[in-house]
Design a protein around this motif. Structure first.
Motif, PDB file in Angstrom:
ATOM      1  N   SER A   1      24.025  23.248 -40.163  1.00 21.09           N
ATOM      2  CA  SER A   1      23.259  23.716 -41.310  1.00 21.09           C
ATOM      3  C   SER A   1      22.569  22.540 -41.993  1.00 21.09           C
ATOM      4  CB  SER A   1      24.182  24.417 -42.304  1.00 21.09           C
ATOM      5  OG  SER A   1      23.509  24.664 -43.517  1.00 21.09           O
ATOM      6  N   SER A   2      21.252  22.660 -42.205  1.00 14.75           N
ATOM      7  CA  SER A   2      20.522  21.575 -42.864  1.00 14.75           C
ATOM      8  C   SER A   2      21.008  21.372 -44.302  1.00 14.75           C
ATOM      9  CB  SER A   2      19.017  21.875 -42.850  1.00 14.75           C
ATOM     10  OG  SER A   2      18.736  23.081 -43.540  1.00 14.75           O
ATOM     11  N   GLN A   3      21.413  22.468 -44.969  1.00 13.08           N
ATOM     12  CA  GLN A   3      21.873  22.352 -46.357  1.00 13.08           C
ATOM     13  C   GLN A   3      23.183  21.590 -46.470  1.00 13.08           C
ATOM     14  OE1 GLN A   3      20.978  25.180 -44.832  1.00 13.08           O
ATOM     15  NE2 GLN A   3      19.857  26.574 -46.172  1.00 13.08           N
TER      16      GLN A   3
ATOM     17  N   THR B   1      26.491  33.415 -40.984  1.00 15.45           N
ATOM     18  CA  THR B   1      25.697  32.233 -41.290  1.00 15.45           C
ATOM     19  C   THR B   1      26.443  31.350 -42.282  1.00 15.45           C
ATOM     20  OG1 THR B   1      23.478  31.478 -41.930  1.00 15.45           O
ATOM     21  CG2 THR B   1      24.423  33.246 -43.244  1.00 15.45           C
ATOM     22  N   TRP B   2      26.133  30.064 -42.233  1.00 16.74           N
ATOM     23  CA  TRP B   2      26.785  29.089 -43.102  1.00 16.74           C
ATOM     24  C   TRP B   2      26.448  29.362 -44.565  1.00 16.74           C
ATOM     25  CZ3 TRP B   2      30.657  25.945 -43.046  1.00 16.74           C
ATOM     26  CH2 TRP B   2      30.754  24.916 -43.985  1.00 16.74           C
TER      27      TRP B   2
END
Length: 318
Positions: free
Chosen positions: A54-56, A183-184
Protein backbone atom coordinates in the motif's frame (compact mmCIF):
# COMPACT_ATOMS: atom_id res chain seq x y z
CA UNK A 1 15.31 -14.51 0.59
CA UNK A 2 15.95 -15.65 4.15
CA UNK A 3 15.21 -12.17 5.50
CA UNK A 4 11.95 -11.80 3.55
CA UNK A 5 10.88 -15.27 4.63
CA UNK A 6 11.45 -14.25 8.25
CA UNK A 7 9.18 -11.19 7.87
CA UNK A 8 6.42 -12.66 5.69
CA UNK A 9 3.81 -15.29 6.50
CA UNK A 10 3.94 -17.01 3.10
CA UNK A 11 6.73 -18.68 1.16
CA UNK A 12 8.92 -16.46 -1.03
CA UNK A 13 8.60 -17.17 -4.78
CA UNK A 14 11.20 -18.64 -7.09
CA UNK A 15 12.72 -16.56 -9.89
CA UNK A 16 10.17 -15.17 -12.36
CA UNK A 17 7.21 -15.81 -10.08
CA UNK A 18 4.98 -13.80 -7.75
CA UNK A 19 3.69 -14.57 -4.28
CA UNK A 20 0.95 -12.94 -2.25
CA UNK A 21 1.69 -12.69 1.44
CA UNK A 22 0.73 -10.90 4.60
CA UNK A 23 3.13 -9.50 7.19
CA UNK A 24 2.21 -9.46 10.86
CA UNK A 25 3.18 -7.77 14.10
CA UNK A 26 4.84 -9.68 16.92
CA UNK A 27 1.41 -10.50 18.37
CA UNK A 28 0.13 -11.82 15.02
CA UNK A 29 -1.91 -8.85 13.73
CA UNK A 30 -1.79 -7.75 10.09
CA UNK A 31 0.63 -4.91 9.42
CA UNK A 32 0.96 -5.35 5.67
CA UNK A 33 -0.08 -7.35 2.63
CA UNK A 34 2.25 -7.58 -0.34
CA UNK A 35 2.89 -8.88 -3.81
CA UNK A 36 6.49 -10.09 -4.00
CA UNK A 37 8.42 -10.97 -7.18
CA UNK A 38 11.74 -12.75 -7.37
CA UNK A 39 13.47 -10.71 -10.06
CA UNK A 40 16.66 -12.79 -10.24
CA UNK A 41 20.31 -12.63 -9.13
CA UNK A 42 21.56 -9.32 -7.73
CA UNK A 43 25.07 -9.67 -9.18
CA UNK A 44 26.55 -9.92 -5.69
CA UNK A 45 25.84 -13.56 -4.98
CA UNK A 46 22.34 -12.95 -3.66
CA UNK A 47 18.87 -12.38 -5.09
CA UNK A 48 16.90 -9.28 -6.02
CA UNK A 49 13.20 -8.93 -5.22
CA UNK A 50 10.49 -6.44 -6.12
CA UNK A 51 7.75 -5.85 -3.58
CA UNK A 52 4.45 -3.97 -3.89
CA UNK A 53 2.30 -2.85 -0.96
CA UNK A 54 0.00 0.00 0.00
CA UNK A 55 1.40 3.39 -1.00
CA UNK A 56 -0.28 5.01 2.03
CA UNK A 57 1.62 2.69 4.37
CA UNK A 58 5.06 2.87 2.76
CA UNK A 59 6.66 4.98 5.51
CA UNK A 60 5.21 2.70 8.17
CA UNK A 61 6.41 -0.38 6.29
CA UNK A 62 9.89 1.03 5.69
CA UNK A 63 10.22 1.74 9.41
CA UNK A 64 9.32 -1.89 10.16
CA UNK A 65 11.76 -3.22 7.55
CA UNK A 66 14.61 -1.06 8.80
CA UNK A 67 13.99 -2.15 12.39
CA UNK A 68 14.43 -5.76 11.32
CA UNK A 69 17.39 -5.45 8.93
CA UNK A 70 20.33 -7.71 9.80
CA UNK A 71 23.27 -5.89 11.37
CA UNK A 72 25.81 -7.32 8.92
CA UNK A 73 24.55 -5.30 5.94
CA UNK A 74 23.70 -8.43 3.95
CA UNK A 75 20.28 -7.04 3.03
CA UNK A 76 19.59 -3.76 1.28
CA UNK A 77 16.11 -2.34 0.79
CA UNK A 78 15.08 0.74 -1.19
CA UNK A 79 11.71 2.50 -1.16
CA UNK A 80 11.13 3.29 -4.85
CA UNK A 81 8.03 5.39 -4.09
CA UNK A 82 7.19 7.46 -7.21
CA UNK A 83 10.24 6.13 -9.02
CA UNK A 84 7.83 3.67 -10.64
CA UNK A 85 4.31 4.30 -11.88
CA UNK A 86 1.88 1.67 -13.05
CA UNK A 87 -0.95 0.90 -15.43
CA UNK A 88 -3.12 -2.19 -15.54
CA UNK A 89 -4.49 -3.92 -18.62
CA UNK A 90 -7.42 -6.11 -17.66
CA UNK A 91 -10.37 -7.91 -19.18
CA UNK A 92 -11.06 -10.82 -21.54
CA UNK A 93 -8.96 -9.24 -24.31
CA UNK A 94 -6.01 -8.26 -22.09
CA UNK A 95 -3.72 -10.94 -23.51
CA UNK A 96 -4.50 -9.89 -27.09
CA UNK A 97 -3.66 -6.28 -26.28
CA UNK A 98 -0.40 -7.28 -24.60
CA UNK A 99 0.59 -9.41 -27.60
CA UNK A 100 0.49 -6.28 -29.77
CA UNK A 101 2.69 -4.33 -27.35
CA UNK A 102 5.69 -6.64 -26.99
CA UNK A 103 7.88 -9.20 -28.72
CA UNK A 104 7.70 -11.29 -25.55
CA UNK A 105 5.65 -14.48 -25.78
CA UNK A 106 2.58 -13.69 -23.68
CA UNK A 107 0.64 -16.83 -24.54
CA UNK A 108 -1.05 -18.59 -21.66
CA UNK A 109 1.61 -21.28 -21.35
CA UNK A 110 4.58 -18.91 -21.73
CA UNK A 111 3.37 -16.14 -19.40
CA UNK A 112 1.33 -17.86 -16.71
CA UNK A 113 -0.85 -16.44 -13.99
CA UNK A 114 1.39 -15.13 -11.17
CA UNK A 115 4.43 -14.81 -13.47
CA UNK A 116 6.81 -11.82 -13.37
CA UNK A 117 8.80 -10.43 -16.31
CA UNK A 118 11.23 -7.59 -16.93
CA UNK A 119 10.72 -6.79 -20.59
CA UNK A 120 9.84 -4.08 -23.12
CA UNK A 121 6.20 -2.99 -23.43
CA UNK A 122 5.19 -0.35 -26.00
CA UNK A 123 8.91 0.28 -26.65
CA UNK A 124 9.67 1.15 -23.01
CA UNK A 125 11.40 -0.96 -20.31
CA UNK A 126 8.86 -2.35 -17.88
CA UNK A 127 8.24 -4.70 -14.97
CA UNK A 128 5.15 -6.81 -15.66
CA UNK A 129 3.07 -8.87 -13.22
CA UNK A 130 0.55 -11.35 -14.60
CA UNK A 131 -2.02 -10.50 -11.95
CA UNK A 132 -4.99 -8.18 -11.57
CA UNK A 133 -7.01 -6.71 -8.72
CA UNK A 134 -10.05 -6.59 -11.03
CA UNK A 135 -10.63 -10.34 -10.71
CA UNK A 136 -10.42 -10.75 -14.49
CA UNK A 137 -7.45 -11.67 -16.66
CA UNK A 138 -4.95 -8.87 -16.31
CA UNK A 139 -1.42 -7.49 -16.19
CA UNK A 140 0.20 -4.84 -14.02
CA UNK A 141 2.81 -2.84 -15.91
CA UNK A 142 5.31 -0.72 -13.97
CA UNK A 143 7.60 1.85 -15.63
CA UNK A 144 9.61 4.93 -14.74
CA UNK A 145 7.45 8.09 -14.74
CA UNK A 146 9.08 9.47 -17.89
CA UNK A 147 7.79 6.47 -19.84
CA UNK A 148 4.21 6.54 -18.57
CA UNK A 149 2.72 8.69 -21.33
CA UNK A 150 4.32 6.58 -24.05
CA UNK A 151 3.05 3.42 -22.36
CA UNK A 152 -0.49 4.77 -22.04
CA UNK A 153 -0.57 5.88 -25.67
CA UNK A 154 0.71 2.50 -26.81
CA UNK A 155 -1.87 0.60 -24.76
CA UNK A 156 -4.76 2.70 -26.04
CA UNK A 157 -3.63 2.31 -29.65
CA UNK A 158 -3.19 -1.45 -29.29
CA UNK A 159 -6.57 -1.79 -27.61
CA UNK A 160 -8.58 0.31 -30.01
CA UNK A 161 -9.79 -2.69 -32.02
CA UNK A 162 -11.02 -4.26 -28.78
CA UNK A 163 -12.94 -1.12 -27.72
CA UNK A 164 -10.54 -0.53 -24.82
CA UNK A 165 -11.61 1.94 -22.15
CA UNK A 166 -9.63 3.58 -19.32
CA UNK A 167 -10.71 2.85 -15.75
CA UNK A 168 -9.62 4.42 -12.51
CA UNK A 169 -9.28 3.61 -8.84
CA UNK A 170 -12.98 3.90 -7.98
CA UNK A 171 -13.87 1.42 -10.72
CA UNK A 172 -11.10 -0.89 -9.50
CA UNK A 173 -12.39 -0.75 -5.93
CA UNK A 174 -15.91 -1.56 -7.15
CA UNK A 175 -14.65 -4.55 -9.14
CA UNK A 176 -12.66 -5.92 -6.21
CA UNK A 177 -15.86 -6.02 -4.14
CA UNK A 178 -17.37 -8.36 -6.74
CA UNK A 179 -14.44 -10.71 -6.04
CA UNK A 180 -14.52 -10.34 -2.25
CA UNK A 181 -11.00 -8.90 -2.31
CA UNK A 182 -10.08 -6.93 0.79
CA UNK A 183 -7.95 -3.81 0.85
CA UNK A 184 -5.42 -2.23 3.18
CA UNK A 185 -6.70 0.24 5.82
CA UNK A 186 -10.20 -1.20 5.43
CA UNK A 187 -10.33 -5.00 5.71
CA UNK A 188 -6.63 -5.36 6.48
CA UNK A 189 -5.51 -3.44 9.56
CA UNK A 190 -3.32 -4.12 12.62
CA UNK A 191 -6.43 -4.88 14.70
CA UNK A 192 -7.18 -8.10 12.77
CA UNK A 193 -5.32 -11.37 12.36
CA UNK A 194 -4.93 -13.03 8.93
CA UNK A 195 -7.35 -15.77 10.01
CA UNK A 196 -10.00 -13.18 10.88
CA UNK A 197 -9.41 -11.28 7.63
CA UNK A 198 -9.62 -14.29 5.33
CA UNK A 199 -5.90 -14.21 4.53
CA UNK A 200 -5.21 -17.63 6.02
CA UNK A 201 -4.39 -19.09 2.57
CA UNK A 202 -1.41 -16.73 2.51
CA UNK A 203 -0.10 -18.01 5.85
CA UNK A 204 2.10 -21.06 5.53
CA UNK A 205 1.64 -23.64 8.26
CA UNK A 206 4.89 -25.26 7.12
CA UNK A 207 7.04 -22.26 8.02
CA UNK A 208 8.35 -22.59 11.55
CA UNK A 209 10.05 -19.23 11.86
CA UNK A 210 8.53 -15.88 10.95
CA UNK A 211 7.81 -12.76 12.95
CA UNK A 212 4.49 -13.14 14.79
CA UNK A 213 3.98 -16.85 14.04
CA UNK A 214 2.90 -17.75 17.59
CA UNK A 215 0.43 -14.87 17.65
CA UNK A 216 -1.02 -15.79 14.25
CA UNK A 217 -1.70 -19.39 15.18
CA UNK A 218 -2.88 -18.68 18.73
CA UNK A 219 -6.42 -18.06 17.41
CA UNK A 220 -6.22 -19.88 14.09
CA UNK A 221 -8.86 -22.46 14.97
CA UNK A 222 -11.26 -20.15 16.82
CA UNK A 223 -10.68 -16.53 15.75
CA UNK A 224 -12.81 -14.00 17.67
CA UNK A 225 -13.92 -12.18 14.51
CA UNK A 226 -14.54 -13.12 10.90
CA UNK A 227 -14.73 -11.02 7.75
CA UNK A 228 -18.09 -11.28 6.00
CA UNK A 229 -19.00 -10.29 2.45
CA UNK A 230 -22.60 -9.29 1.87
CA UNK A 231 -25.14 -8.57 -0.83
CA UNK A 232 -27.14 -5.68 0.62
CA UNK A 233 -30.45 -6.69 -0.94
CA UNK A 234 -32.41 -3.98 0.83
CA UNK A 235 -30.32 -1.05 -0.44
CA UNK A 236 -32.35 1.45 -2.47
CA UNK A 237 -30.56 4.61 -3.59
CA UNK A 238 -27.35 4.42 -1.54
CA UNK A 239 -24.60 1.89 -0.82
CA UNK A 240 -22.33 1.26 2.15
CA UNK A 241 -19.05 3.15 2.26
CA UNK A 242 -17.71 1.94 5.61
CA UNK A 243 -18.41 2.15 9.36
CA UNK A 244 -22.12 1.35 9.04
CA UNK A 245 -23.43 -0.92 11.86
CA UNK A 246 -24.32 -4.55 11.10
CA UNK A 247 -27.38 -5.91 12.94
CA UNK A 248 -28.46 -9.47 13.67
CA UNK A 249 -32.07 -9.01 14.63
CA UNK A 250 -32.14 -5.95 16.91
CA UNK A 251 -28.56 -6.41 18.09
CA UNK A 252 -25.55 -4.63 16.62
CA UNK A 253 -22.93 -7.35 16.20
CA UNK A 254 -20.43 -5.84 13.77
CA UNK A 255 -19.40 -3.07 11.43
CA UNK A 256 -18.92 -2.46 7.72
CA UNK A 257 -15.36 -1.84 6.54
CA UNK A 258 -16.12 -0.95 2.90
CA UNK A 259 -18.86 -1.15 0.33
CA UNK A 260 -20.17 0.04 -3.01
CA UNK A 261 -22.09 -0.99 -6.09
CA UNK A 262 -20.98 -3.94 -8.20
CA UNK A 263 -21.89 -2.76 -11.69
CA UNK A 264 -21.20 -6.05 -13.46
CA UNK A 265 -23.19 -8.23 -11.06
CA UNK A 266 -25.70 -5.43 -10.32
CA UNK A 267 -25.56 -5.85 -6.57
CA UNK A 268 -25.00 -3.51 -3.66
CA UNK A 269 -22.01 -5.06 -1.91
CA UNK A 270 -20.35 -4.62 1.46
CA UNK A 271 -17.67 -6.20 3.63
CA UNK A 272 -17.29 -6.09 7.36
CA UNK A 273 -16.58 -7.96 10.57
CA UNK A 274 -18.83 -9.89 12.94
CA UNK A 275 -18.07 -12.34 15.78
CA UNK A 276 -17.01 -15.66 14.27
CA UNK A 277 -19.37 -17.59 16.54
CA UNK A 278 -22.36 -15.68 15.08
CA UNK A 279 -21.61 -16.50 11.44
CA UNK A 280 -23.83 -19.58 11.20
CA UNK A 281 -26.74 -17.65 12.71
CA UNK A 282 -26.07 -14.74 10.33
CA UNK A 283 -26.22 -17.09 7.34
CA UNK A 284 -29.50 -18.57 8.55
CA UNK A 285 -31.35 -15.44 9.64
CA UNK A 286 -29.74 -12.79 7.47
CA UNK A 287 -28.24 -9.48 8.52
CA UNK A 288 -29.33 -5.86 8.44
CA UNK A 289 -27.10 -2.91 7.61
CA UNK A 290 -28.04 0.67 8.44
CA UNK A 291 -27.34 3.03 5.51
CA UNK A 292 -28.04 6.71 6.20
CA UNK A 293 -30.75 5.80 8.70
CA UNK A 294 -32.38 3.17 6.47
CA UNK A 295 -32.38 -0.45 7.67
CA UNK A 296 -31.35 -2.62 4.72
CA UNK A 297 -31.49 -6.41 4.59
CA UNK A 298 -28.21 -8.13 3.70
CA UNK A 299 -27.25 -11.71 2.83
CA UNK A 300 -23.90 -13.31 3.65
CA UNK A 301 -22.11 -14.34 0.44
CA UNK A 302 -19.88 -17.37 0.88
CA UNK A 303 -18.63 -17.05 -2.72
CA UNK A 304 -17.88 -13.94 -4.76
CA UNK A 305 -20.65 -13.09 -7.25
CA UNK A 306 -18.14 -12.65 -10.10
CA UNK A 307 -16.25 -15.74 -11.28
CA UNK A 308 -16.35 -17.58 -7.93
CA UNK A 309 -13.89 -20.27 -9.08
CA UNK A 310 -11.30 -17.69 -10.18
CA UNK A 311 -11.00 -19.10 -13.68
CA UNK A 312 -10.94 -15.78 -15.51
CA UNK A 313 -7.96 -14.50 -13.53
CA UNK A 314 -6.05 -17.58 -14.66
CA UNK A 315 -7.12 -17.10 -18.29
CA UNK A 316 -9.79 -19.82 -18.47
CA UNK A 317 -12.79 -18.41 -20.36
CA UNK A 318 -14.41 -21.77 -21.14
Amino acid sequence: REWLSYLMTNFIPRQGRLALTSMVTHDGKINGDFTIACAGPDGLGGERFQMWGSSQAQIYHMRWFEQHLPDDGSVQIENINLGLTGLSVAGPNAQSVMAKLTDEDVSHDAFKFMDYRETVIASVPAFVNRISYTGDRGYEIWVKPEYLRRLYTGIMEAGEEFAIKPFGMRALLAMRLEKHFGTWFREFRPIYTPFEAGLDRFVSKKKNNFVGRDGVFAHAENPPLTRVCMNVTGASDADCIGDEPIFLGDEVIGWVTSGGYGHHVEQSLAQGYIPADRLAEARQKGLVVEIIGEMCAAEVQDEPPFDPEGKRMRGDFS
